[in-house]
Design a protein around this motif. Structure first.
Motif, PDB file in Angstrom:
ATOM      1  N   THR A  13      47.394  38.798  35.175  1.00 15.09           N
ATOM      2  CA  THR A  13      46.974  40.269  34.240  1.00 15.09           C
ATOM      3  C   THR A  13      46.836  38.999  33.156  1.00 15.09           C
ATOM      4  OG1 THR A  13      46.383  41.993  33.608  1.00 15.09           O
ATOM      5  CG2 THR A  13      48.729  41.334  34.291  1.00 15.09           C
ATOM      6  N   LYS A  14      45.632  40.122  32.128  1.00 13.72           N
ATOM      7  CA  LYS A  14      45.733  39.737  30.669  1.00 13.72           C
ATOM      8  C   LYS A  14      46.739  40.635  29.780  1.00 13.72           C
ATOM      9  CE  LYS A  14      42.947  36.650  28.844  1.00 13.72           C
ATOM     10  NZ  LYS A  14      41.882  36.043  27.872  1.00 13.72           N
ATOM     11  N   THR A  15      46.694  41.837  30.403  1.00 14.58           N
ATOM     12  CA  THR A  15      47.472  43.122  30.478  1.00 14.58           C
ATOM     13  C   THR A  15      48.763  43.100  30.626  1.00 14.58           C
ATOM     14  OG1 THR A  15      45.992  44.311  31.341  1.00 14.58           O
ATOM     15  CG2 THR A  15      47.577  46.128  30.740  1.00 14.58           C
ATOM     16  N   ASP A  16      50.096  43.414  29.043  1.00 14.31           N
ATOM     17  CA  ASP A  16      51.363  43.551  28.924  1.00 14.31           C
ATOM     18  C   ASP A  16      52.435  44.952  29.554  1.00 14.31           C
ATOM     19  OD1 ASP A  16      54.038  43.476  28.528  1.00 14.31           O
ATOM     20  OD2 ASP A  16      53.528  42.799  26.106  1.00 14.31           O
ATOM     21  N   LEU A  17      52.415  44.330  30.878  1.00  9.44           N
ATOM     22  CA  LEU A  17      53.178  45.307  31.978  1.00  9.44           C
ATOM     23  C   LEU A  17      54.001  45.753  31.606  1.00  9.44           C
ATOM     24  CD1 LEU A  17      50.480  44.482  34.734  1.00  9.44           C
ATOM     25  CD2 LEU A  17      50.818  46.504  32.487  1.00  9.44           C
ATOM     26  N   LYS A  18      54.291  45.148  30.517  1.00  9.05           N
ATOM     27  CA  LYS A  18      56.473  44.944  30.595  1.00  9.05           C
ATOM     28  C   LYS A  18      57.572  46.518  30.653  1.00  9.05           C
ATOM     29  CE  LYS A  18      56.582  45.133  25.318  1.00  9.05           C
ATOM     30  NZ  LYS A  18      57.543  44.470  24.545  1.00  9.05           N
ATOM     31  N   ASP A  19      56.315  47.448  30.053  1.00  7.87           N
ATOM     32  CA  ASP A  19      57.064  48.491  30.302  1.00  7.87           C
ATOM     33  C   ASP A  19      56.748  49.314  31.484  1.00  7.87           C
ATOM     34  OD1 ASP A  19      58.791  48.154  28.171  1.00  7.87           O
ATOM     35  OD2 ASP A  19      56.746  48.977  26.941  1.00  7.87           O
ATOM     36  N   GLN A  20      56.310  49.034  32.840  1.00  8.61           N
ATOM     37  CA  GLN A  20      55.574  49.595  34.020  1.00  8.61           C
ATOM     38  C   GLN A  20      56.071  49.097  34.598  1.00  8.61           C
ATOM     39  OE1 GLN A  20      51.240  50.287  33.711  1.00  8.61           O
ATOM     40  NE2 GLN A  20      51.674  49.765  31.580  1.00  8.61           N
ATOM     41  N   ASP A  21      55.643  49.316  35.773  1.00 10.37           N
ATOM     42  CA  ASP A  21      55.970  48.928  37.511  1.00 10.37           C
ATOM     43  C   ASP A  21      54.571  47.946  37.350  1.00 10.37           C
ATOM     44  OD1 ASP A  21      56.089  47.050  39.788  1.00 10.37           O
ATOM     45  OD2 ASP A  21      57.259  49.600  40.897  1.00 10.37           O
ATOM     46  N   ALA A  22      54.583  46.934  37.948  1.00  7.02           N
ATOM     47  CA  ALA A  22      52.846  46.258  37.747  1.00  7.02           C
ATOM     48  C   ALA A  22      52.184  46.612  38.676  1.00  7.02           C
ATOM     49  CB  ALA A  22      52.884  44.555  37.383  1.00  7.02           C
ATOM     50  N   PHE A  23      53.076  46.983  39.731  1.00 10.96           N
ATOM     51  CA  PHE A  23      52.091  47.140  41.300  1.00 10.96           C
ATOM     52  C   PHE A  23      52.033  48.988  42.042  1.00 10.96           C
ATOM     53  CE2 PHE A  23      55.528  42.937  41.157  1.00 10.96           C
ATOM     54  CZ  PHE A  23      54.026  42.658  41.216  1.00 10.96           C
ATOM     55  N   ASP A  24      52.650  49.370  41.338  1.00 12.66           N
ATOM     56  CA  ASP A  24      52.359  51.004  40.719  1.00 12.66           C
ATOM     57  C   ASP A  24      50.598  51.216  41.995  1.00 12.66           C
ATOM     58  OD1 ASP A  24      54.520  51.838  40.377  1.00 12.66           O
ATOM     59  OD2 ASP A  24      54.341  52.921  38.697  1.00 12.66           O
ATOM     60  N   ASP A  25      50.114  50.810  41.112  1.00  7.52           N
ATOM     61  CA  ASP A  25      48.837  51.085  41.070  1.00  7.52           C
ATOM     62  C   ASP A  25      47.921  49.895  42.469  1.00  7.52           C
ATOM     63  OD1 ASP A  25      48.627  48.937  39.606  1.00  7.52           O
ATOM     64  OD2 ASP A  25      47.164  50.395  38.249  1.00  7.52           O
ATOM     65  N   PHE A  26      48.787  48.792  42.692  1.00  5.29           N
ATOM     66  CA  PHE A  26      48.133  48.047  43.902  1.00  5.29           C
ATOM     67  C   PHE A  26      47.566  48.137  44.782  1.00  5.29           C
ATOM     68  CE2 PHE A  26      48.745  44.138  46.022  1.00  5.29           C
ATOM     69  CZ  PHE A  26      48.931  42.962  45.449  1.00  5.29           C
ATOM     70  N   GLY A  27      48.175  48.723  45.572  1.00  4.25           N
ATOM     71  CA  GLY A  27      47.710  48.993  47.073  1.00  4.25           C
ATOM     72  C   GLY A  27      46.436  49.774  46.576  1.00  4.25           C
ATOM     73  N   LEU A  28      46.340  51.169  46.435  1.00  7.25           N
ATOM     74  CA  LEU A  28      45.063  51.749  45.846  1.00  7.25           C
ATOM     75  C   LEU A  28      44.174  50.472  45.606  1.00  7.25           C
ATOM     76  CD1 LEU A  28      46.413  55.305  44.754  1.00  7.25           C
ATOM     77  CD2 LEU A  28      45.819  54.382  46.894  1.00  7.25           C
ATOM     78  N   ALA A  29      44.420  50.045  44.271  1.00  8.49           N
ATOM     79  CA  ALA A  29      43.408  48.943  43.895  1.00  8.49           C
ATOM     80  C   ALA A  29      42.590  48.020  44.838  1.00  8.49           C
ATOM     81  CB  ALA A  29      43.838  48.607  42.265  1.00  8.49           C
ATOM     82  N   PHE A  30      44.010  47.258  46.078  1.00  2.03           N
ATOM     83  CA  PHE A  30      43.924  46.561  46.933  1.00  2.03           C
ATOM     84  C   PHE A  30      42.261  47.060  47.591  1.00  2.03           C
ATOM     85  CE2 PHE A  30      43.741  42.588  48.999  1.00  2.03           C
ATOM     86  CZ  PHE A  30      44.498  41.501  48.012  1.00  2.03           C
ATOM     87  N   ALA A  31      42.987  48.346  48.836  1.00  2.00           N
ATOM     88  CA  ALA A  31      41.821  48.832  49.389  1.00  2.00           C
ATOM     89  C   ALA A  31      41.280  49.571  49.108  1.00  2.00           C
ATOM     90  CB  ALA A  31      42.898  50.387  50.262  1.00  2.00           C
ATOM     91  N   LEU A  32      40.863  49.546  48.240  1.00  2.00           N
ATOM     92  CA  LEU A  32      39.501  49.559  47.325  1.00  2.00           C
ATOM     93  C   LEU A  32      38.900  48.030  47.364  1.00  2.00           C
ATOM     94  CD1 LEU A  32      37.505  51.804  46.158  1.00  2.00           C
ATOM     95  CD2 LEU A  32      38.129  51.140  43.672  1.00  2.00           C
ATOM     96  N   ARG A  33      38.795  47.410  46.983  1.00  3.91           N
ATOM     97  CA  ARG A  33      37.450  46.199  46.939  1.00  3.91           C
ATOM     98  C   ARG A  33      37.602  45.336  48.167  1.00  3.91           C
ATOM     99  NH1 ARG A  33      37.341  47.870  42.226  1.00  3.91           N
ATOM    100  NH2 ARG A  33      37.646  46.750  40.687  1.00  3.91           N
ATOM    101  N   ALA A  34      38.581  45.644  49.159  1.00  2.71           N
ATOM    102  CA  ALA A  34      38.258  45.698  50.479  1.00  2.71           C
ATOM    103  C   ALA A  34      37.310  46.690  51.093  1.00  2.71           C
ATOM    104  CB  ALA A  34      39.537  45.820  51.290  1.00  2.71           C
TER     105      ALA A  34
END
Length: 897
Positions: free
Chosen positions: A318-339
């Motif tokens: 990603t081009k977004t700096d996520l250093k202060d947060q868990d980069a995988f918090d919203d991963f599952g929902l976003a992945f399921a949505l695109r599928a």
């Protein structure tokens, strides 16, 4: 609009660049012409597979299940090690043209399972053996075998026995244009726990080693990120982060050539392209940079996967700096949505009445088309001259391969025939790719057709570049046909006509048409000698080389392709004339061209012999000898069926809209009966008061179809063979200067070495020509109507209209991929694992061509390219009505994960 259609619209309007990232990484950059810096054009030997892990590529990168941005500044792919192989599995292995008994051939099992047009969701599967990969065995055994023996495949080596392999699924989902979610799913199919080193790898394409002053980018380990991360800094594309779930070891090296290993010269830096390979495989601690920076980096996951167990690894680029947060918090929902959005999109493309099996085949067909895009980079002038500060090219290059194309500047994302075996564009392949591509992304299809006609692609003399091995070779002129078809598909899907696109291609195609007329009609008699024409070994001689007899061939297929070309251009001109009457004159000119060509095929004036043989009722090539005598080459091949492609109908409403064209047409019919009397039917109106433009008149059509629809000749259970089965017992022979030349019926692999020996037109089924035959029959039916019927098959007594015949041929071709009544897919041949194993049987490969009797896949195994037209056939003709529906199959591509 579906969400994917909205993304396509945003991309086309340049509101959001959803296509900036995609599967643009090649499956093979080694062994290509553009990487060949040898004196005599030995591309396979100049940069072999053994060099690929150690040598920085000059033009393109390659990788396993990889992606890149559209200019390939940044690349991401997978590397694997089973703790037994001599090298990391970073790229696909296969035989070179010289090693394979039937030419070059990939020796891996991988599958393009799914992709949306914007690559918002993609899925790939690689099957990795747990035992040592048999590199040497594959080379040695195939080299030992003759051309009369089958290829020795990876399955034959036994490495998949007892299911001792990993299924490695790689999926991508775009949370946003520059936010790519990556999920790697590893399943151990074997009976015991097994170890696997998983190394997702990111790197920069090497642009700094060629003396052009490009600044060197840098990868480094993030020091203050909540998740382990690699920071990517590139002077052109800016900063990105690759976040890695868990606690992998981050390894860094440089994407620079290991000249010490390859050439015995000291390295500029101790950290070179194969540094991570040497660290993992050989334990060379000094091979990676302890300061954690470089231009190539991997996240090293050391896994032990239990029997039947599945492990998931997640990353985020990603081009977004996520250093202060868990980069995988919203991963599952976003992945399921695109599928789910991918499912939603394809529900608008794939007919709902198809069986789940057919839907699966179509979905993988589109997936293969979209995964086969590649950033293709080749600047011929630079390649000829060499790079500043690097060793100069050998002097032989100045007069060697492609030296007549110094204007050619390629740096674009292009649809490839097959990203391993044919990792370079091919002009006539590309035309067919654009038909199924237009069903899902007509803008990309139009861009591809325009690209080949741009001034930095098309030769100044008007020739379209053929393919990397020889840009000057001659491919069938199908670009106009593809543009016309894509235009109509696009108009139907969007509800509006893109006449600007049609105008752009039309003006450039007129230049190409002029090149054909000036260069390929040697005697000025409207009979063409195109040479190669993409049909490899279909003739008794190599048609690109001087003939052993002297003289030249008057080619039935070359002439017919040109007749088809004139009709395509006339149709486009008449469409454009709706807004600009000036195009009527041009349409008249192409119509007249067609008349002269069609006349010449049947009658050569004072020369006598035409290409139509009245006695046999078939078209043949004619050999014109130096003494002026002529010999018909009586081979019943696709060469004699291609004249059927030259067919169009003229609607009465269209003629009324274009009075100037109609007036000239009527004048020609009335005043030149010597040219028009035997050209199809210009005076007799057919169904709907239509006029017919065709090389073959209805009587000739019947004669040709008697052969074409005879199961002892051309008609196979799976389509139309490229050579009649008649030649199995009656080979064509010709003696010249004490040498015998012959053509035998060969339904599978080629037994000749023509064009590398890896393609065969002497009996197999080829989808591009079959697709055009289906279209031609539909056009004939449009004129001849329901009353014109033929036997199908010949001799059966069963009569069908031409429309019904076209549908049956379509379904026979589709049946290659569909399960039959016994649950077997003909494409898999006798490979039992593919036929019966639940982890293999629904994974479809779209081969280059297919066995003329069994339907088994032959040639390049991932040439979804033009074989992808099966998706269009299934969309319009469905499945066989006689086929029993299998009890249960997946409704979308899940590939047993």
């Amino acid at each position: 609009m579906t969400q994917e259609e909205i993304r396509l619209a945003e991309s086309e309007a340049r509101m959001k660049h959803w296509k900036r990232w995609g599967p643009y990484l090649s499956e093979r950059a080694w062994g290509t012409v553009r990487e060949d810096y040898s004196p005599y054009g030995n591309a396979w030997e100049s940069l072999p597979h053994d060099h690929a892990r150690s040598r920085a590529y000059r033009w393109n990168e390659d990788g396993l299940a990889g992606i890149s941005d559209r200019k390939q500044t940044v690349c991401f792919a997978l590397a694997l090690w089973n703790e037994r192989d001599p090298i990391l599995k970073e790229r696909l292995f296969g035989l070179t043209g010289n090693e394979g008994n039937h030419g070059e051939d990939v020796k891996e099992y991988y599958f393009y399972l799914d992709s949306t047009p914007t690559h918002s969701y993609m899925k790939y599967l690689y099957k990795y053996p747990q035992s040592e990969f048999p590199y040497a065995d594959l080379v040695d055994e195939n080299r030992r075998r003759s051309k009369g023996q089958p290829e020795y495949e990876l399955m034959d080596t036994g490495v998949f026995n007892e299911d001792r392999y990993f299924d490695v699924f790689v999926e991508y989902a775009k949370a946003d244009v520059e936010d790519i979610l990556i999920k790697i799913t590893v399943s151990n199919r074997g009976p015991e726990a097994a170890k696997l080193r998983l190394l997702p790898t990111v790197w920069f394409r090497n642009t700094w080693s060629w003396g052009e002053g490009d600044a060197e980018p840098r990868l480094k380990q993030a020091s203050d990120s909540r998740n382990p991360a690699i920071v990517l800094d590139h002077p052109d594309s800016g900063r990105r982060w690759l976040y890695c779930e868990g606690s992998p070891e981050l390894l860094f090296t440089g994407n620079d050539t290991n000249v010490q290993r390859l050439f015995g010269v000291g390295n500029r830096t101790p950290y070179v392209k194969d540094g991570i390979n040497d660290y993992i495989v050989h334990g060379a601690k000094g091979a990676v940079n302890p300061e954690h920076f470089g231009t190539k980096a991997s996240a090293h996951y050391n896994l032990t996967v239990g029997a039947g167990e599945t492990v998931v690894v997640r990353l985020r680029l990603t081009k977004t700096d996520l250093k202060d947060q868990d980069a995988f918090d919203d991963f599952g929902l976003a992945f399921a949505l695109r599928a789910s959005e991918a499912d939603e999109f394809y529900a608008t493309i794939i007919p709902q009445e198809l069986t789940p099996d057919a839907k699966n085949v179509m979905r993988q067909g589109f997936g293969g088309m979209l995964w086969s895009k590649q950033f293709y980079h080749y600047v011929v002038k630079q390649w000829l001259e060499g790079d500043p500060g690097n060793p100069p090219p050998p002097p032989e290059r100045r007069n060697g391969r492609n030296h007549e194309w110094p204007h050619l500047y390629n740096a674009d994302v292009i649809s490839m025939p097959d990203k391993w075996e044919y990792p370079w564009y091919a002009a006539w392949d590309l035309a067919f790719h654009c038909i199924p591509l237009a069903l899902v992304d007509s803008d990309f299809a139009k861009e591809q057709l325009v690209l080949m006609l741009r001034e930095w692609y098309m030769h100044p003399n008007g020739q379209i570049p053929a393919y990397e091995w020889a840009f000057g070779d001659v491919n069938p002129p199908v670009h106009a046909w593809a543009a016309w078809r894509v235009y109509k598909i696009d108009k139907k899907r969007k509800g509006k006509a893109d006449r600007e696109f049609l105008q752009r291609v039309f003006h450039k195609l007129m230049l190409n048409f002029t090149w054909w007329v000036n260069r390929k009609d040697a005697a000025g008699m409207n009979i063409f000698q195109g040479g190669f024409l993409g049909l490899d070994n279909i003739g008794v001689f190599d048609r690109s080389a001087p003939l052993p007899t002297g003289g030249y061939l008057e080619q039935s297929d070359g002439t017919s392709w040109m007749a088809m070309y004139t009709l395509n251009l006339a149709a486009i001109a008449l469409e454009l004339a709706q807004e600009d009457p000036a195009y009527e004159d041009v349409a008249s000119k192409f119509w007249e061209h067609f008349i002269y060509i069609a006349r010449a095929m049947s009658h050569r004036g004072h020369d006598g012999m035409g290409l139509w043989n009245e006695e046999d009722g078939f078209f043949y090539d004619v050999l014109r000898l130096p003494d002026g005598s002529k010999l018909p080459m009586k081979i019943r091949s696709m060469v004699g069926l291609i004249p059927l492609f030259a067919v169009e109908t003229l609607e009465p409403e269209m003629l009324d809209r274009h009075p100037g064209f109609k007036r000239r047409l009527e004048w020609f019919v009335e005043n030149r009966p010597d040219l028009t009397d035997n050209i199809a039917s210009m005076t007799n109106e057919g169904k709907g008061a239509r006029r017919l433009l065709s090389i073959a008149d209805p009587d000739q059509l019947r004669d040709i179809l008697k052969y074409m629809l005879d199961e002892r000749e051309f008609l196979s259970p799976y389509g139309i063979r490229a050579l009649s089965q008649h030649h199995r017992d009656n080979p064509y022979t010709l003696s010249v200067n004490g040498m015998e030349y012959r053509v035998d019926y060969e339904p599978g692999e080629s037994s000749t070495g023509l064009f590398g020996g890896n393609s065969n037109w002497r009996g197999p089924i080829w989808f591009p020509t079959n697709f055009l035959l289906v279209e031609s029959l539909q056009k004939f039916h449009h004129y001849l109507g329901e009353d014109f019927k033929v036997e199908f098959p010949t001799g059966s007594g069963k009569l069908m209209t031409l429309w019904e015949v076209a549908g049956e041929l379509s379904r026979r071709m589709s049946n290659i991929f569909l399960r039959d009544e016994k649950g077997r897919r003909p494409v898999f041949g006798d490979v039992e694992k593919f036929q019966t194993d639940p982890h293999w049987r629904d994974l479809v490969l779209f081969h280059e061509y297919f066995h003329g009797d069994s339907g088994a896949g032959v040639g390049a195994s991932h040439q979804t390219g033009w074989t992808g037209v099966v998706t269009k056939l299934m969309q319009q003709s469905g499945e066989s009505h006689t086929r029993k529906k299998p009890k249960s199959q997946p409704s979308r591509v899940v590939a047993a994960d």
